[in-house]
Design an enzyme around this catalytic site. Sequence first.
Site, PDB file in Angstrom:
ATOM      1  N   ALA A 142       2.477  -7.403   6.791  1.00  0.00           N
ATOM      2  CA  ALA A 142       3.157  -6.219   6.256  1.00  0.00           C
ATOM      3  C   ALA A 142       2.163  -5.301   5.538  1.00  0.00           C
ATOM      4  O   ALA A 142       1.160  -5.756   4.990  1.00  0.00           O
ATOM      5  CB  ALA A 142       4.266  -6.649   5.303  1.00  0.00           C
ATOM      6  N   PRO A 143       2.446  -3.996   5.503  1.00  0.00           N
ATOM      7  CA  PRO A 143       1.552  -3.023   4.874  1.00  0.00           C
ATOM      8  C   PRO A 143       1.870  -2.805   3.407  1.00  0.00           C
ATOM      9  O   PRO A 143       2.814  -3.372   2.864  1.00  0.00           O
ATOM     10  CB  PRO A 143       1.849  -1.752   5.685  1.00  0.00           C
ATOM     11  CG  PRO A 143       3.320  -1.867   5.958  1.00  0.00           C
ATOM     12  CD  PRO A 143       3.595  -3.340   6.165  1.00  0.00           C
ATOM     13  N   LYS A 168       2.349 -12.525   5.735  1.00  0.00           N
ATOM     14  CA  LYS A 168       1.253 -12.143   4.848  1.00  0.00           C
ATOM     15  C   LYS A 168       1.459 -10.692   4.413  1.00  0.00           C
ATOM     16  O   LYS A 168       1.351  -9.772   5.221  1.00  0.00           O
ATOM     17  CB  LYS A 168      -0.111 -12.253   5.538  1.00  0.00           C
ATOM     18  CG  LYS A 168      -1.282 -12.056   4.550  1.00  0.00           C
ATOM     19  CD  LYS A 168      -2.576 -11.673   5.213  1.00  0.00           C
ATOM     20  CE  LYS A 168      -2.720 -10.179   5.420  1.00  0.00           C
ATOM     21  NZ  LYS A 168      -2.873  -9.408   4.148  1.00  0.00           N
ATOM     22  N   PRO A 169       1.780 -10.461   3.145  1.00  0.00           N
ATOM     23  CA  PRO A 169       1.869  -9.079   2.657  1.00  0.00           C
ATOM     24  C   PRO A 169       0.479  -8.508   2.443  1.00  0.00           C
ATOM     25  O   PRO A 169      -0.523  -9.231   2.488  1.00  0.00           O
ATOM     26  CB  PRO A 169       2.616  -9.234   1.329  1.00  0.00           C
ATOM     27  CG  PRO A 169       2.205 -10.585   0.836  1.00  0.00           C
ATOM     28  CD  PRO A 169       2.024 -11.438   2.074  1.00  0.00           C
ATOM     29  N   SER A 170       0.399  -7.202   2.214  1.00  0.00           N
ATOM     30  CA  SER A 170      -0.882  -6.602   1.869  1.00  0.00           C
ATOM     31  C   SER A 170      -1.427  -7.223   0.585  1.00  0.00           C
ATOM     32  O   SER A 170      -0.675  -7.486  -0.360  1.00  0.00           O
ATOM     33  CB  SER A 170      -0.719  -5.098   1.676  1.00  0.00           C
ATOM     34  OG  SER A 170      -1.886  -4.543   1.078  1.00  0.00           O
ATOM     35  N   GLU A 171      -2.727  -7.433   0.561  1.00  0.00           N
ATOM     36  CA  GLU A 171      -3.350  -7.970  -0.648  1.00  0.00           C
ATOM     37  C   GLU A 171      -3.220  -7.005  -1.819  1.00  0.00           C
ATOM     38  O   GLU A 171      -3.334  -7.412  -2.984  1.00  0.00           O
ATOM     39  CB  GLU A 171      -4.834  -8.283  -0.394  1.00  0.00           C
ATOM     40  CG  GLU A 171      -5.717  -7.093  -0.097  1.00  0.00           C
ATOM     41  CD  GLU A 171      -5.692  -6.668   1.374  1.00  0.00           C
ATOM     42  OE1 GLU A 171      -6.520  -5.805   1.728  1.00  0.00           O
ATOM     43  OE2 GLU A 171      -4.860  -7.198   2.146  1.00  0.00           O
ATOM     44  N   ALA A 223      -6.817   0.497  14.229  1.00  0.00           N
ATOM     45  CA  ALA A 223      -7.963  -0.425  14.276  1.00  0.00           C
ATOM     46  C   ALA A 223      -7.518  -1.862  14.056  1.00  0.00           C
ATOM     47  O   ALA A 223      -7.969  -2.780  14.746  1.00  0.00           O
ATOM     48  CB  ALA A 223      -9.001  -0.016  13.236  1.00  0.00           C
ATOM     49  N   THR A 224      -6.613  -2.071  13.091  1.00  0.00           N
ATOM     50  CA  THR A 224      -6.097  -3.424  12.850  1.00  0.00           C
ATOM     51  C   THR A 224      -5.287  -3.897  14.045  1.00  0.00           C
ATOM     52  O   THR A 224      -5.360  -5.073  14.433  1.00  0.00           O
ATOM     53  CB  THR A 224      -5.234  -3.445  11.580  1.00  0.00           C
ATOM     54  OG1 THR A 224      -5.998  -2.938  10.488  1.00  0.00           O
ATOM     55  CG2 THR A 224      -4.771  -4.859  11.263  1.00  0.00           C
ATOM     56  N   GLU A 242       3.418  -1.690  15.022  1.00  0.00           N
ATOM     57  CA  GLU A 242       3.713  -0.329  14.564  1.00  0.00           C
ATOM     58  C   GLU A 242       2.454   0.168  13.882  1.00  0.00           C
ATOM     59  O   GLU A 242       2.081  -0.322  12.822  1.00  0.00           O
ATOM     60  CB  GLU A 242       4.925  -0.320  13.626  1.00  0.00           C
ATOM     61  CG  GLU A 242       5.558   1.066  13.485  1.00  0.00           C
ATOM     62  CD  GLU A 242       5.006   1.856  12.322  1.00  0.00           C
ATOM     63  OE1 GLU A 242       3.925   2.477  12.501  1.00  0.00           O
ATOM     64  OE2 GLU A 242       5.616   1.861  11.258  1.00  0.00           O
ATOM     65  N   CYS A 276       4.116   6.662   7.763  1.00  0.00           N
ATOM     66  CA  CYS A 276       3.696   7.009   9.119  1.00  0.00           C
ATOM     67  C   CYS A 276       4.628   7.966   9.816  1.00  0.00           C
ATOM     68  O   CYS A 276       4.290   8.480  10.875  1.00  0.00           O
ATOM     69  CB  CYS A 276       3.464   5.774   9.968  1.00  0.00           C
ATOM     70  SG  CYS A 276       4.132   4.263   9.417  1.00  0.00           S
ATOM     71  N   GLU A 374      -4.551  10.926  11.315  1.00  0.00           N
ATOM     72  CA  GLU A 374      -3.599  10.580  10.262  1.00  0.00           C
ATOM     73  C   GLU A 374      -4.290  10.586   8.902  1.00  0.00           C
ATOM     74  O   GLU A 374      -5.241   9.834   8.685  1.00  0.00           O
ATOM     75  CB  GLU A 374      -2.989   9.204  10.539  1.00  0.00           C
ATOM     76  CG  GLU A 374      -1.893   8.815   9.572  1.00  0.00           C
ATOM     77  CD  GLU A 374      -1.246   7.486   9.927  1.00  0.00           C
ATOM     78  OE1 GLU A 374      -0.039   7.330   9.693  1.00  0.00           O
ATOM     79  OE2 GLU A 374      -1.963   6.586  10.419  1.00  0.00           O
TER      80      GLU A 374
END
Length: 470
Positions: A142-143, A168-171, A223-224, A242, A276, A374
């Site tokens: 997740a972002p 795994k959420p964003s760090e 890229a990810t 996404e 986004c 973006e």
Amino acid sequence: MLIDGKMTAGEGTAMTVLDPATGETIRTLAEASAAQVEAAVAAADRAFAGWAALTPGDRAGYLLKLADRIEAEGEAFAALESRNCGKPLACARDDEIPAIVDCFRYFAGAARVLHGSAAGEYLAGHTSMIRRDPLGVVGSIAPWNYPLMMLAWKICPALAAGNTVVLKPSEQTPLTALKFAEIAAEVLPAGVFNLVLGYGDSVGAGVVAHPKVRMVSLTGDIATGRKVLETAARTIKRTHLELGGKAPVIVFDDADLEAVVEGIRAFGFYNAGQDCTAACRIYAGPKIYDKLVAELTSAVASIKYGTQQEEGVEIGPLISERQRGRVASFVERARAQGHIEVTTGGRVVDGPGFFYEPTVIAGALQTDEIVQREVFGPVVSVTRFAEPEQAIAWANDSEYGLASSVWSGNIGLAMNAASRLQYGCTWINTHFMLVNEMPHGGMKSSGYGKDMSMHALEDYTVARHVMIRH
């Protein structure tokens, strides 16, 4: 973290979680070790058979319990999300929490009406049926822009369909995921939902590469997404991606200018433009262009930015110093172009936190970087078009394909344009409106797979043919 029903501390590298409005540390957490990632996936794999065997009604009951708990603790969730992301408290509480609760409740209902597409005798003496069955362990990444909402979008259809999850959420923004994990530990059977913290190159990569993870769901940048695809290809995993957007906003000359300006002011700058689907790439007709630029400039200049609980604050800071620097560099490169005018904003805000002024860029050309890439910040560009055909062609001239909007008083003109736009969603005379009954997802480099709606539930299942010989 949450592994196999138990909350546990990480054993890996320390991560610092900041308040973007002040730059101060909220807390320090340790990421998962490789052994803990292995343990989380193993727990999800063990739990899968039992969870998949539950009736849809039983799984729905669990989702409804989670929804009730999030709703009951909505104030606490909103305060935590607001502090960790920097977004205004009112936005987190009044906009996001109700939508998150509704997501759980929607998929609780949707789980009970997912069905096969056909049953019958297609070969003499044989009856066929179609089943839609879960895949197994889903690895979700997740972002940071909507941490709790993206958690909901990812786990609700996955769990409703009978899969188990390692998230795994964003760090940068793990705090509401951790709070949710505490609730999940009380509500869900052990191993059905697991939470691991960490950086993408270590923990995220470990989840994606694990052979027992049957599907990977990512919301992130292109890229990810490429890295995930490369890794997933080794074990032929399903992927659900996404990968951002650069939403075109076509404003025809007969559009309601007041509604356009009000819409872009809201939907181009919500969450400080860190969305986004943000209405950030505006194409204006030749007759409406000058007035649109003037009125939009005035409207955007009135946006109040500030810390999370300031009275009347509309947008907060960017998520990090790095992200603010990235946004500022885009604007500075645009400003250096002789044909571009920064009509309002365009400056880093002095003082604590990672604030950047809401910005309007006029005179941008289709080939300019500010139009093509973006920015992911409080910046919109305005480009003049000559004919409707040119506007549609320019809107489609992008590697992104997530969201778009068309503004016109002529519904025929608007519908014709909408039918030709290469975007997963096109709004007419509005922007940014999302409901759980309708799908959200992209085309082209914005990825594939749908969040929300029955389409998401189908994405997290596989169609299987079962045939009985009489």
